[in-house]
Scaffold this motif. Structure first.
Motif, mmCIF file in Angstrom:
data_model
loop_
_atom_site.group_PDB
_atom_site.id
_atom_site.type_symbol
_atom_site.label_atom_id
_atom_site.label_comp_id
_atom_site.label_asym_id
_atom_site.label_seq_id
_atom_site.Cartn_x
_atom_site.Cartn_y
_atom_site.Cartn_z
ATOM 1 N N SER A 128 0.832 -1.218 0.000
ATOM 2 C CA SER A 128 0.000 0.000 0.000
ATOM 3 C C SER A 128 0.858 1.257 0.000
ATOM 4 N N GLU A 188 5.845 0.906 11.073
ATOM 5 C CA GLU A 188 5.740 -0.552 11.170
ATOM 6 C C GLU A 188 6.359 -1.041 12.474
ATOM 7 N N ASP A 218 -3.920 1.424 8.792
ATOM 8 C CA ASP A 218 -4.104 0.012 8.434
ATOM 9 C C ASP A 218 -3.316 -0.905 9.373
HETATM 10 N N1 SAH Z 1 -0.822 -1.439 4.755
HETATM 11 C C1 SAH Z 1 -0.228 -2.728 4.426
HETATM 12 C C2 SAH Z 1 -0.805 -3.837 5.284
HETATM 13 C C3 SAH Z 1 -0.634 -3.588 6.751
HETATM 14 S S1 SAH Z 1 -0.957 -5.043 7.731
HETATM 15 C C4 SAH Z 1 -0.528 -3.021 2.962
HETATM 16 O O1 SAH Z 1 -1.707 -2.945 2.585
HETATM 17 O O2 SAH Z 1 0.394 -3.333 2.196
HETATM 18 C C5 SAH Z 1 -0.766 -4.360 9.307
HETATM 19 C C6 SAH Z 1 0.683 -4.034 9.689
HETATM 20 O O3 SAH Z 1 0.628 -3.262 10.878
HETATM 21 C C7 SAH Z 1 1.520 -5.272 10.015
HETATM 22 O O4 SAH Z 1 2.730 -5.275 9.303
HETATM 23 C C8 SAH Z 1 1.780 -5.156 11.509
HETATM 24 O O5 SAH Z 1 3.042 -5.644 11.913
HETATM 25 C C9 SAH Z 1 1.697 -3.652 11.727
HETATM 26 N N2 SAH Z 1 1.360 -3.290 13.108
HETATM 27 C C10 SAH Z 1 0.519 -3.933 13.943
HETATM 28 N N3 SAH Z 1 0.459 -3.322 15.129
HETATM 29 C C11 SAH Z 1 1.288 -2.251 15.034
HETATM 30 C C12 SAH Z 1 1.681 -1.235 15.960
HETATM 31 N N4 SAH Z 1 1.189 -1.197 17.194
HETATM 32 N N5 SAH Z 1 2.545 -0.295 15.531
HETATM 33 C C13 SAH Z 1 3.035 -0.323 14.261
HETATM 34 N N6 SAH Z 1 2.715 -1.272 13.368
HETATM 35 C C14 SAH Z 1 1.856 -2.227 13.748
#
Ligand code: SAH
Ligand code: DHB
Ligand code: MG
Length: 221
Positions: free
Chosen positions: A74, A92, A140
């Motif tokens: 994304s 991330e 996300d």
């Molecule tokens: N936006 C990406 C998908 C994201 S999936 C795309 O569409 O290509 C969700 C991501 O958020 C994962 O990689 C996960 O490790 C991260 N994540 C989860 N909790 C988080 C937090 N508290 N802080 C930062 N990143 C987090």
């Protein structure tokens, strides 16, 4: 309520994919690389990616932020929509995901426009407040924290700024208010609270785009 909100006919969906061809070779390779590197297959869908690119082009943000990088799929879509002097900060939690994302940004030739910040998003956001205001935000990451991310965006998006959040249909569970959702309940409660807060917030005008996963789209007033 009497006109369909989305399209359920698979032939209509096939038509849309064949006509608009949402995923190019670069994104296809990035998706493949993410899978080979063992990342969960939870990146946005191909059409969501194209929506995101075009919404970014419309917003033309100089400063964009993404919360939840994963393998960078994304992030590429957002970065493609940035103007020449635009920049994306993407947040991330896991270094392992961030490493794959950096590869993706190299593959797409967009590395110069993107900074990956590794760590808890809530902590990173506190630091990034100093760099604001932002013009565009895509949420996300962990669903439990969506209400917190919304609060941050209310403070750190400029007026006219765009906020987009993925998965706001709650994996088909958002409307199941009376069911026991088991271990999903905290995530779904977070998404419900997010949708409720943004839809009632006088500082935002918002809607829920009927993508497969549901994408809340809002503008800061
Ligand atoms: N936006 C990406 C998908 C994201 S999936 C795309 O569409 O290509 C969700 C991501 O958020 C994962 O990689 C996960 O490790 C991260 N994540 C989860 N909790 C988080 C937090 N508290 N802080 C930062 N990143 C987090
Ligand atoms: C999950 C997270 C997402 O952002 C998504 O689009 C799909 C699934 C998950 O955590 O399972
Ligand atoms: Mg998502």
């Amino acid at each position: 309520m009497d006109k369909s909100y989305s399209q359920s006919d698979p032939e209509a969906i096939r038509y849309a994919f064949e006509t608009f061809r949402p995923e190019d070779e670069i994104l296809k390779n990035v998706r493949k690389n993410c899978l080979e590197k063992g990342l969960p297959e939870i990146q946005i869908g191909t059409f969501d990616g194209k929506h995101l690119e075009i919404l970014t082009r419309i917003a033309s943000p100089k400063k964009a932020i993404e919360i939840g990088t994963l393998g960078g799929y994304s992030g590429i879509c957002i970065a493609r929509g940035l103007p020449a002097d635009g920049h994306l900060d993407t947040l991330e939690l896991y270094e392992q995901h961030a490493q794959v994302a950096r590869e993706s940004f190299e593959i797409s030739g967009l590395s110069k426009k993107i900074t990956v910040h590794v760590g808890e998003a809530r902590a990173t956001l506190k630091n990034l407040s100093e760099d604001g205001p932002y013009d565009f935000a895509f949420i996300d990451a962990d669903k439990v924290n969506y209400p917190f991310y919304l609060e941050w965006c209310e403070k750190n998006l400029r007026s006219g700024g765009v906020l987009i959040a993925d998965n706001t249909f709650g994996f088909g569970l958002i409307q199941k208010e009376k069911e026991d959702l088991g271990e999903n309940r905290f995530a779904i409660q977070g998404l419900r609270k997010f949708n409720q807060k943004i839809s009632q917030n006088k500082n935002f005008r918002s809607t829920l785009l009927p993508t497969g996963e549901g994408m809340t789209l809002a503008i800061k007033l």
